[in-house]
Design an enzyme around this catalytic site. Structure first.
Site, PDB file in Angstrom:
ATOM      1  N   ASP A 133       9.881 -36.676  12.177  1.00 29.79           N
ATOM      2  CA  ASP A 133       9.249 -37.325  11.039  1.00 29.79           C
ATOM      3  C   ASP A 133      10.250 -37.927  10.063  1.00 29.79           C
ATOM      4  O   ASP A 133      11.278 -37.322   9.761  1.00 29.79           O
ATOM      5  CB  ASP A 133       8.423 -36.266  10.291  1.00 29.79           C
ATOM      6  CG  ASP A 133       7.759 -36.810   9.050  1.00 29.79           C
ATOM      7  OD1 ASP A 133       6.732 -37.488   9.199  1.00 29.79           O
ATOM      8  OD2 ASP A 133       8.268 -36.575   7.936  1.00 29.79           O
ATOM      9  N   GLU A 190      10.509 -41.295  14.397  1.00 31.10           N
ATOM     10  CA  GLU A 190       9.680 -42.115  13.527  1.00 31.10           C
ATOM     11  C   GLU A 190      10.542 -42.805  12.478  1.00 31.10           C
ATOM     12  O   GLU A 190      11.101 -42.152  11.606  1.00 31.10           O
ATOM     13  CB  GLU A 190       8.630 -41.267  12.788  1.00 31.10           C
ATOM     14  CG  GLU A 190       7.612 -42.128  12.059  1.00 31.10           C
ATOM     15  CD  GLU A 190       7.280 -41.693  10.637  1.00 31.10           C
ATOM     16  OE1 GLU A 190       8.033 -40.916  10.026  1.00 31.10           O
ATOM     17  OE2 GLU A 190       6.245 -42.150  10.142  1.00 31.10           O
TER      18      GLU A 190
HETATM   19  C1  NOJ Z   1       5.642 -39.748   7.913  1.00 26.18           C
HETATM   20  C2  NOJ Z   1       4.340 -39.111   8.258  1.00 26.18           C
HETATM   21  O1  NOJ Z   1       3.806 -39.720   9.397  1.00 26.18           O
HETATM   22  C3  NOJ Z   1       3.463 -39.224   7.047  1.00 26.18           C
HETATM   23  O2  NOJ Z   1       2.151 -38.866   7.320  1.00 26.18           O
HETATM   24  C4  NOJ Z   1       4.070 -38.378   5.959  1.00 26.18           C
HETATM   25  O3  NOJ Z   1       3.338 -38.526   4.781  1.00 26.18           O
HETATM   26  C5  NOJ Z   1       5.520 -38.770   5.689  1.00 26.18           C
HETATM   27  N1  NOJ Z   1       6.275 -38.971   6.881  1.00 26.18           N
HETATM   28  C6  NOJ Z   1       6.223 -37.702   4.908  1.00 26.18           C
HETATM   29  O4  NOJ Z   1       6.456 -36.588   5.719  1.00 26.18           O
END
Ligand code: NOJ
Ligand code: MG
Length: 605
Positions: free
Chosen positions: A246, A319
């Site tokens: 993430d 991500e």
């Molecule tokens: C990316 C995640 O997909 C999202 O849902 C989240 O709010 C942020 N990162 C912070 O962790």
């Protein structure tokens, strides 16, 4: 004389080379993309390269205990469904202990399960049951931040030994004119306002690039690096096949200067809303090289784990919504192995922008495809992400008439295919009132503008049937409202129809078993604004061609044979309802008639 002559020849040659180089580059980047390498039938593919990934948002997938919130037993009860639709691996948004400020992306215990979702026993059962069905479980790893309710943060606030520098602490400054305390820099949170929060107890600011209750971990502290590696190992021990990582781009920040001052970020000029993160260019808080190196370390850990414990490759999905030249770095280089799957978000961020691609012409599609395939380092595997729990649903972004077309495209393109739950049904965004809103990205703004930021519309509960609460829960209310279109868009109804989004989806995951789609070379082109055409070929196998009319006007006499270098006879293998075509019918590649939004997969005979 000879020297001058040589110099002249050299200059001329250089000029010629430059011109040639430019001509070649233009040819490649425009309407079609040459096969990069001759595909071979002998090539081997690792499990993940031919996987059908599926993202589960556990809160909204299936509620087993009637509290209106999805849970792990709910997922277990639906593993057969995943199997049936051809899913081979699933990544779960966070299921760890959390105050749920950011719905699990604020973790208070990285080593335990959120009670609402179940227990560690439930999780072990999930892994075991999934394994019986040959489905791999991938967990969300949230390295950048924890919850402020995490023990680590509480200890850090108290400056407990070993935890003093676990987070990004700073005194800030007292403004000599106003006497007011001010944050260490102008950095902004992804959820609006300053990224610095004053902590009374410790008498310092801490950095939070997301919600106030999501303090950023300090990756320049080796203790943090070691701790997060323990998190990875812990879940590997419990049998996961890898991690979706993430908000990776945020892990490192620029160092403070000699006076201990963090550098301000420059204005972006794209918005005049000073609380919106887009107000600044994130040159000090995102996309640092150290972050890429960190992912390489995590890959080493996963590979070492496999070497010691055996089993299949443990993978990393990264991500990041960064510029492509940065994203591509995560693939690794000659000296370091990187992530298998740096998410390809080009279908989310490309085209006309993140919200409305409903009018995107075929050339726009080609551009998106080319952006990834044209820049991906050679020898790597592409991947295609059409949506997730943070972005508008495909039917809303690309238009409901293009739902099948997009699923066909995603499965036909070379490499890994990743579906967000509900996209196989054609679920769409639901407008959610201010009162019903839950997402901090929306709730931290106000009733007038929240809908620009809220991600609730894409997180509504999954539609299992046309019964109460779409078969998601027996509770009288669900954590987010259910989209009323569940009456027709649901698993039960769609399973009973041969022309539904779901039926087509199942055909597509089957089709992906073909060697041509797994190993074949790729060529693609657009013919005018309407038609997108892709060819997949492998020697000794039938050639497959996808043709799609991406616009609402009918076209006739379209020649895709020329642009695709395809010849011979073809018949229809798969079609969407808009094509009004019959599977098995013959078609002439050099003169196609395509109804509005028609999409066909053709096979050579
Ligand atoms: C990316 C995640 O997909 C999202 O849902 C989240 O709010 C942020 N990162 C912070 O962790
Ligand atoms: Mg529940």
């Amino acid at each position: 004389m000879t020297f001058l002559h040589n110099l002249l020849v050299t200059i001329l040659l250089l000029g010629l080379l430059c011109t040639l180089g430019r001509a070649a580059a233009v040819d490649l980047s425009l309407e079609q993309h040459q096969d990069r390498a001759a595909a071979s039938k002998e090539e081997k593919r690792d499990w993940w390269q031919v996987a059908q990934f599926y993202q589960i948002y556990p809160r909204s997938f299936k509620d087993s205990d009637g509290d209106g919130v999805g849970d792990i037993q709910g997922i277990i009860s639906k593993l057969d469904y995943l199997k049936e639709i051809g899913v081979t691996a699933t990544w779960l948004s966070p299921i760890f202990t959390s105050p749920m400020v950011d719905f699990g992306y604020d973790i208070s215990d990285f080593f335990d399960i959120q009670p609402e979702y179940g227990t560690l026993d439930d999780f072990d059962q999930l892994v075991a049951e999934a394994k019986k069905r040959n489905i791999k479980i991938i967990l969300d790893f949230v390295p950048n931040h924890s919850s402020d309710e995490n023990e680590w943060f509480k200890k850090s606030v108290k400056r407990e030994k070993g935890y003093e520098d676990y987070y990004m602490w700073h005194d800030g400054y007292v403004n000599s004119n106003t006497g007011q305390r001010e944050p260490p820099s102008n950095w902004l949170s992804g959820f609006r306002g300053s990224a610095w929060e004053w902590n009374e107890k410790r008498q310092q600011y801490y950095l939070h690039q997301f919600a106030v209750k999501q303090p950023d971990l300090n990756y320049r502290n080796p203790l943090v690096v070691a701790q997060m590696k323990r998190v990875l190992t812990y879940w590997l021990d419990r049998g996961v096949a890898g991690f979706r990582m993430d908000a990776v781009a945020w892990c490192f920040e620029s160092l403070p200067d000699a006076n201990g001052r963090y550098p301000d970020e420059p204005l972006s000029g794209t918005t005049d809303d000073p609380d919106n993160e887009a107000y600044l260019k994130h040159i000090h808080t995102q996309d640092l090289r150290e972050t890429v190196e960190m992912v390489f370390q995590w890959k080493t850990l996963l590979d070492d784990y496999q070497r010691v414990h055996g089993g299949d490759t443990r993978i990393i999905m990264v991500e990041t919504y960064s510029e492509l030249d940065y994203v591509m770095q995560f693939y690794g280089n000659r000296t370091a192995k990187g992530a298998e799957i740096p998410f390809n978000f080009q279908f989310i961020v490309g085209g006309n922008g993140v919200k409305d691609n409903t009018k995107l012409p075929a050339g726009g599609f080609v551009k998106i495809i080319n952006s990834w395939l044209g820049q991906m380092p050679s020898g790597k595997t592409a991947n295609w992400v059409m949506g997730n729990h943070d972005r508008s649903r495909v039917g809303t972004r690309f238009g409901e008439d293009r739902i099948d077309l997009m699923n066909m495209l995603q499965m036909f393109l070379p490499g890994v295919s990743i579906t967000y739950q509900g996209e196989e049904l054609g679920m769409t965004d639901l407008d959610i009132s201010w009162e019903d809103s839950r997402d901090p990205a929306g709730c931290n703004s106000n009733a007038d503008i929240y809908d620009q930021f809220s991600r609730d519309p894409v997180r509504t509960p999954f539609h299992w049937s046309n019964e109460a609460n779409a078969g998601f829960s027996t509770s009288s209310s669900t954590w987010l409202p259910i989209n009323p279109n569940y009456q027709t868009i649901n698993v039960k109804t769609e399973n009973a129809s041969t022309t539904s989004h779901l039926s087509l989806y199942k055909q597509l995951t089957q089709l992906r078993q073909l060697k041509t789609l797994q190993l074949g070379a790729t060529r693609y082109a657009n013919v005018g604004d309407n038609v997108l055409a892709i060819k997949r070929s492998l020697s000794g196998e039938a050639t497959l061609v996808l043709v799609a009319n991406v616009l609402e006007t009918k076209v006739t006499g379209v020649d895709v044979a020329g642009p695709l270098y395809a010849s011979g006879n073809y018949k229809i293998k798969v079609s969407n309802p808009q094509a009004k075509a019959t599977v098995g019918d013959s078609v002439t590649l050099s003169s196609l008639t395509l109804e509005p939004y028609a999409a066909l997969i053709l096979e050579s005979v």
